[in-house]
Design an enzyme around this catalytic site. Sequence first.
Site, PDB file in Angstrom:
ATOM      1  N   TYR A   1      -0.514 -15.998 -11.237  1.00 58.07           N
ATOM      2  CA  TYR A   1      -0.547 -15.143 -12.418  1.00 58.07           C
ATOM      3  C   TYR A   1      -0.986 -13.743 -12.008  1.00 58.07           C
ATOM      4  O   TYR A   1      -2.107 -13.321 -12.240  1.00 58.07           O
ATOM      5  CB  TYR A   1      -1.473 -15.737 -13.482  1.00 58.07           C
TER       6      TYR A   1
ATOM      7  N   ASN B   1       3.695  16.391   7.263  1.00 55.52           N
ATOM      8  CA  ASN B   1       2.816  16.404   6.093  1.00 55.52           C
ATOM      9  C   ASN B   1       1.968  17.677   6.069  1.00 55.52           C
ATOM     10  O   ASN B   1       1.791  18.310   5.022  1.00 55.52           O
ATOM     11  CB  ASN B   1       1.865  15.205   6.099  1.00 55.52           C
TER      12      ASN B   1
ATOM     13  N   HIS C   1       6.077   4.280   4.842  1.00 55.18           N
ATOM     14  CA  HIS C   1       6.189   5.612   4.259  1.00 55.18           C
ATOM     15  C   HIS C   1       6.077   5.530   2.742  1.00 55.18           C
ATOM     16  O   HIS C   1       6.194   4.463   2.156  1.00 55.18           O
ATOM     17  CB  HIS C   1       7.523   6.238   4.659  1.00 55.18           C
ATOM     18  N   GLN C   2       5.905   6.681   2.115  1.00 53.26           N
ATOM     19  CA  GLN C   2       5.619   6.698   0.689  1.00 53.26           C
ATOM     20  C   GLN C   2       6.695   6.013  -0.143  1.00 53.26           C
ATOM     21  O   GLN C   2       6.395   5.111  -0.943  1.00 53.26           O
ATOM     22  CB  GLN C   2       5.439   8.142   0.211  1.00 53.26           C
TER      23      GLN C   2
ATOM     24  N   ARG D   1       0.313   3.919   4.179  1.00 52.73           N
ATOM     25  CA  ARG D   1       1.172   4.940   4.757  1.00 52.73           C
ATOM     26  C   ARG D   1       0.654   5.275   6.154  1.00 52.73           C
ATOM     27  O   ARG D   1      -0.508   5.006   6.493  1.00 52.73           O
ATOM     28  CB  ARG D   1       1.148   6.211   3.903  1.00 52.73           C
ATOM     29  N   HIS D   2       1.511   5.869   6.948  1.00 51.22           N
ATOM     30  CA  HIS D   2       1.093   6.391   8.249  1.00 51.22           C
ATOM     31  C   HIS D   2       0.008   7.457   8.044  1.00 51.22           C
ATOM     32  O   HIS D   2      -0.161   7.999   6.940  1.00 51.22           O
ATOM     33  CB  HIS D   2       2.292   7.025   8.956  1.00 51.22           C
TER      34      HIS D   2
ATOM     35  N   ASN E   1      -1.881 -27.730  -6.556  1.00 46.78           N
ATOM     36  CA  ASN E   1      -1.233 -26.813  -7.493  1.00 46.78           C
ATOM     37  C   ASN E   1      -2.019 -26.686  -8.789  1.00 46.78           C
ATOM     38  O   ASN E   1      -2.194 -25.589  -9.326  1.00 46.78           O
ATOM     39  CB  ASN E   1       0.188 -27.296  -7.821  1.00 46.78           C
TER      40      ASN E   1
ATOM     41  N   TYR F   1       6.058 -35.730 -19.129  1.00 45.51           N
ATOM     42  CA  TYR F   1       7.330 -35.247 -18.603  1.00 45.51           C
ATOM     43  C   TYR F   1       8.063 -36.358 -17.842  1.00 45.51           C
ATOM     44  O   TYR F   1       9.279 -36.513 -17.945  1.00 45.51           O
ATOM     45  CB  TYR F   1       7.110 -34.062 -17.664  1.00 45.51           C
TER      46      TYR F   1
ATOM     47  N   GLU G   1      11.636   5.871   6.382  1.00 46.78           N
ATOM     48  CA  GLU G   1      11.505   6.607   5.131  1.00 46.78           C
ATOM     49  C   GLU G   1      12.857   6.900   4.505  1.00 46.78           C
ATOM     50  O   GLU G   1      13.895   6.908   5.196  1.00 46.78           O
ATOM     51  CB  GLU G   1      10.744   7.920   5.387  1.00 46.78           C
TER      52      GLU G   1
ATOM     53  N   ARG H   1       6.258   2.451  -2.093  1.00 48.66           N
ATOM     54  CA  ARG H   1       6.417   2.410  -3.552  1.00 48.66           C
ATOM     55  C   ARG H   1       7.304   1.234  -3.958  1.00 48.66           C
ATOM     56  O   ARG H   1       6.998   0.522  -4.920  1.00 48.66           O
ATOM     57  CB  ARG H   1       7.031   3.730  -4.043  1.00 48.66           C
TER      58      ARG H   1
ATOM     59  N   ARG I   1       5.513   8.388  13.550  1.00 48.33           N
ATOM     60  CA  ARG I   1       4.226   8.479  12.842  1.00 48.33           C
ATOM     61  C   ARG I   1       3.675   7.118  12.431  1.00 48.33           C
ATOM     62  O   ARG I   1       2.462   6.932  12.385  1.00 48.33           O
ATOM     63  CB  ARG I   1       4.336   9.421  11.649  1.00 48.33           C
TER      64      ARG I   1
ATOM     65  N   LYS J   1      14.368  10.438 -10.685  1.00 47.34           N
ATOM     66  CA  LYS J   1      14.084  10.168  -9.277  1.00 47.34           C
ATOM     67  C   LYS J   1      14.639   8.828  -8.815  1.00 47.34           C
ATOM     68  O   LYS J   1      14.863   8.633  -7.619  1.00 47.34           O
ATOM     69  CB  LYS J   1      12.576  10.228  -9.016  1.00 47.34           C
TER      70      LYS J   1
END
Length: 344
Positions: free
Chosen positions: A323, A155, A286-287, A148-149, A61, A91, A220, A291, A200, A249
């Site tokens: 980090y 599309n 999918h998008q 993504r596909h 670690n 500690y 999706e 996300r 897809r 959105k």
Amino acid sequence: MQCLDDLFKWLRTEGGQVAVYDATNSTKDRRDEIRKRCGENGVEVIYVETLCTDQEQIAFNVRETKLFSPDYKNMSAEEAIQDFKKRIAQYEKAYETLEDDQLSYLKLINVGPERKIIINRPTVSIMARLASYAMNLHIQRRVIYLTRHGESEANRTGKIGLDTDLSADGVLYSAALATFLGKHLSRDADVKVWTSTMRRTIQTASRLSWDRVAWKALDEIDAGRCDGMSYEEIEQRMPEEFSMRKADKLTYRYPRGESYQDVMIRLEPILLEMERVTQPLVIVAHQAILRVLYGYLKDIPPTEVPNIEIPLHCVIELVPKTYGVEEQRHPLMIEPKLGSSPYS
């Protein structure tokens, strides 16, 4: 204590629901003071204690995480290791473990095969979720590939939703993806490949040599009554819906469909499973789905998630670390002829 006051303010006036007070509350008196002040402010307390008794794990670690801490940016590796060992010793002198039966707490002892979890007084539902999360934690370094596909027939025509096959360019991307991953991951490696249940994504992953699992949760975002429409058609035929979506959105829900917030809730089990996996992981989805996953891994505020750029025919390589997350984007050679709608 000033930090604790900031925490109370955030919970009371800034919409906070769950706060993590990360500090070295290593004595009973210190913890009692925190509990007293939380009680005065109407805040329920759950203590989380992590213990590591494996000396090899401790050394690992320190090398893998503490050397990259801002505390040690001007020190040599050996100096940093020695300094942190001294901190551990200090500690240990003062530390008083959690053992009060009247407290709500979760105690995590080690993170390897010898892992042990103790739960005391699970008085609130979040304790079960916290325990489930803790049971799946690990510190092994692994790589996650998000993509993504390939371009689909929908599309190509600018339609949202639908469950269509890949276009000709999408088929080419499927081959390019297999070639790319074949160069980065051993054919004999234990690689996890996840797709949605939609054609897809399954077709995009079909050339990969590893076993694949299709998750309904990775489908999706449900566009409801807008499924099969273009954004231009939505703007013309449903201008109020178009305006509401453009304004927010994150919370906008398609008529009889889903919002990004709905998708985030739907993906919670996937996030937990993603944390558990120690092998290389490839997710073809999918998008909107990517996300959310990307935003979780990169610690991006929810309000910004619906606007994250996740282009077609690009592999996003992520390596979670203590980090932050290392990221590389690999656009593959296929370029979609239409690309995404400017409203997407």
